[in-house]
Design an enzyme around this catalytic site. Structure first.
Site, PDB file in Angstrom:
ATOM      1  N   GLU A  21      -9.867  -5.176  -6.488  1.00  0.00           N
ATOM      2  CA  GLU A  21      -8.686  -5.960  -6.868  1.00  0.00           C
ATOM      3  C   GLU A  21      -8.801  -6.487  -8.295  1.00  0.00           C
ATOM      4  OE1 GLU A  21      -6.051  -5.829  -5.181  1.00  0.00           O
ATOM      5  OE2 GLU A  21      -6.920  -4.954  -3.378  1.00  0.00           O
ATOM      6  N   HIS A  54       0.851  -0.098   4.542  1.00  0.00           N
ATOM      7  CA  HIS A  54       1.523   0.607   3.449  1.00  0.00           C
ATOM      8  C   HIS A  54       2.758   1.373   3.930  1.00  0.00           C
ATOM      9  CE1 HIS A  54      -2.542  -0.227   2.127  1.00  0.00           C
ATOM     10  NE2 HIS A  54      -2.143  -0.093   0.880  1.00  0.00           N
TER      11      HIS A  54
END
Length: 643
Positions: A379, A508
């Site tokens: 991230e 997703h």
């Protein structure tokens, strides 16, 4: 006889051939046109950044606190933003930009000429946004009951179910968790998904694409991109088949042949992950050399009192050690690095750019373990990319392609997870690199990287089928399992029907995030890693005495960091092939780096599977997928009668 000058004048007048004065005037006009185009784009980029900031702030507020009030605010601002983008889009399409010779200016216009979802009529756009928000809410607030105590019904995906799948070795409990999660998520979003598909395709056609699959593929800037992906998969598939065969053997040893067959697909619930996308959590019993040091430092992190902030400071230290940028103060003030106890939020880890050049954040429900340590590097890699291209025009504030953005943190993790690095940061005592330790390290990495490739591929193969109309809502679930068997060699633990909607149990899918970016990332990160290791003078493929590629750690190497920075600062201002060339010296995606990295494991698995005569591949699954649960019950009754 006419003089030459007079002839030239007559020819110029009669035939319209430009004079030097005409050329000078044309150059002045061209310069003026270019200046006008730049001014137009400067204003557009300024407004684009302001509206994107407003939109991202509203999205953050909702994702960080799932209330009806925040949802209403998000939807209202989203509608405002869509109205602005549509008006800007119309102005762009009226502007005569296609004849501009300056490639950078023309590229900005080209990107602005694709509107995305905002091209939908306002009522349809609001409907689309509401569907996505509703699906995300269902997913993010889903809870199931405890297997042993059915009155305790507060188990969320993060952290409870994730940790149970990591630790439990009871196949019935694992089956229960697998099924109940899909009831709580996929089954509940099933009715919303066909409308999402319809609206996504409508938006794509309004942007002059044939369907949403084509719209997603635009960012990869290659007409033959699906063929490129298929070629890469065929090169990588033999390694996956060897790993699959070995893991199936270890699962059979653990659970028995009545649970895991010798030659069939692997039951998906036994692989330590809700979606069988990575298998690292079964390494405790599947590791090739038990007793040898395995570079999982979770215990050391807990013993040393690590918390979420410690984890992200360790990640930041790696980036700054290679001459990349420290996280700004606002990052530490505004990020959410652990799960709050006072509200529901979207726990799926994510990095955020607020388009003002100052505000960058991460939202992650961090647990103190090695998996989340590497997720933190991933991230923060996104944030590092944001920081390096923050001075680009707003329209170029994105990765060279979506896969590049996913690869940045992961390429750092390839170094950060080496035994030598973990020893350097005092999380590992033994960094031995004998053959057995190397195989253990590569096996663990293979359960993360190699295993993921067919999952990522099949996810978007399924959605391409759906968007292109090859698969309709009456065959969503069965096609999903056909592809899971074909690519991953897995099967559901219980028979499935079209009353189920197992794709909707994956974030997703319901959040409208294309997934091919991850397949691309898992290939190109090894290309990047190889290039950075050569730049750091830690790896030389021509020198037999060099470190092996999987042993390279670029920590503290500023030459490698500068090479990476040189690529990151481009954003999407150049095609990804040019960005690839900056870091690797060549323009194409290739599997060579990955195969080179894992070669010792490939050789070991091939020999081991041959020694035990393992079946390579899988025969068709015994479990069935039918139209309805009533048909399923009928099928099961017939099967029992035959037995």
């Amino acid at each position: 006889m006419l003089r030459p000058l007079l002839v030239a004048i007559l020819v110029t007048v009669v035939l319209g051939i430009p004079t030097p004065e005409d050329a000078s005037n044309a150059a002045a006009d061209s310069k003026q046109d270019l200046q006008g185009a730049k001014q137009f784009l400067d204003q557009l980029n300024k407004e684009y950044g302001e509206w994107n900031n407003k939109y991202t702030l509203a999205n953050w507020e909702y994702a960080a606190n799932l209330t009806e009030e925040n949802l209403a605010k998000k939807l209202n601002i989203s509608a405002e933003v869509a109205r602005y983008f549509k008006s800007a889009w119309e102005k762009v399409n009226e502007y005569p930009w296609k004849d501009i010779k300056d490639s950078g200016i023309r590229r900005q216009f080209k990107k602005f000429s694709v509107l995305g979802r905002s091209a939908l009529p306002e009522d349809r756009y609001q409907e689309y946004e509401k569907i996505i928000s509703d699906m995300e809410n269902i997913y993010s607030t889903a809870k199931i009951c405890d297997y042993k105590n059915r009155t305790k019904c507060d188990l969320a995906l993060e952290p409870e179910l994730t940790e149970l799948l990591m630790k439990s070795r009871d196949p019935e409990e694992l089956k229960y968790i697998w099924v109940e999660w899909r009831k709580a998520t996929g089954e509940k979003v099933k009715s919303l998904y066909p409308k999402y598909v319809e609206l996504s395709n409508l938006a794509a056609t309004l942007n002059n694409f044939s369907d949403n699959a084509a719209y997603w593929l635009k960012d990869y800037e290659a007409d033959d991109f699906p063929e490129q992906i298929e070629a890469l998969w065929q090169q990588l598939k033999p390694l996956y088949l060897q790993l699959h065969a070995y893991v199936r053997r270890e699962l059979r040893t653990e659970y028995g042949e009545n649970v895991v067959s010798k030659d069939g697909p692997i039951p998906a619930h036994l692989l330590g992950n809700m979606w069988a996308q990575t298998w690292t959590n079964i390494a405790d019993f599947a590791i090739p050399y038990p007793g040898k040091q395995m570079p999982d430092v979770t215990h050391a992190m807990i013993k040393q009192g690590y918390n979420a902030t410690t984890i992200f400071r360790v990640a930041e230290d790696f980036f700054t050690s290679i001459n990349l940028t420290a996280m700004p103060d606002l990052f530490w003030q505004r990020s959410i690095l652990e799960k709050p106890k006072d509200r529901e939020l979207i726990c799926h880890a994510s990095a955020w750019d607020f388009y003002d050049g100052k505000d960058f954040r991460i939202k992650q429900c961090t647990r103190v373990n090695m998996e989340d340590l590497l997720t933190a590097h991933h991230e923060m890699g996104h944030v590092e990319y944001y920081l390096q291209y923050k001075d680009q025009p707003n329209v170029f504030k994105e990765g060279a392609n979506p896969g590049f953005h996913e690869a940045v943190g992961d390429v750092i993790s390839l170094s950060a997870s080496t035994p030598s690095h973990l020893k350097a940061i005092k999380l590992l005592d033994d960094d031995s690199t004998d053959t057995e330790a190397n195989i253990n390290h590569l096996f663990l990495k293979g359960l993360e990287k190699i295993v993921f490739l067919p999952f990522a591929y099949m996810m978007d193969k399924w959605r391409w089928n759906v968007f292109q109309g090859k698969v309709t809502s009456d065959n969503y679930n069965c096609n999903w399992w056909d592809l899971a068997e074909e690519f991953q060699g897995i099967e559901p633990p219980v028979d499935r029907s079209e009353d189920d909607f197992d794709p909707g149990a994956k974030y997703h899918i319901i959040a409208d995030v294309e997934y091919m970016r991850y397949f691309v990332s898992f290939v190109v990160q090894f290309q990047f890693h190889k290039a950075l290791c050569i730049e750091a003078k830690q790896y030389n493929p021509q020198n037999p005495n060099s470190k092996l590629l999987h042993e390279c750690d670029i920590y503290n190497n500023k030459a490698a960091g500068n090479l990476l920075k040189n690529m990151l600062e481009l954003g999407s201002s150049k095609p990804w092939q040019d960005a690839m060339e900056r870091i690797t010296g060549q323009k194409n995606m290739e599997s060579a780096g990955l195969l080179e990295y894992f070669k010792p494991l490939t050789d070991w698995l091939t020999a081991e599977n041959k020694k035990t005569n393992e079946y390579i591949g899988w025969k068709p699954r015994a479990r069935q997928c039918v139209q309805t649960r009533s048909e399923l019950a009928s099928f099961e009754e017939k099967t029992e009668a035959n037995e």
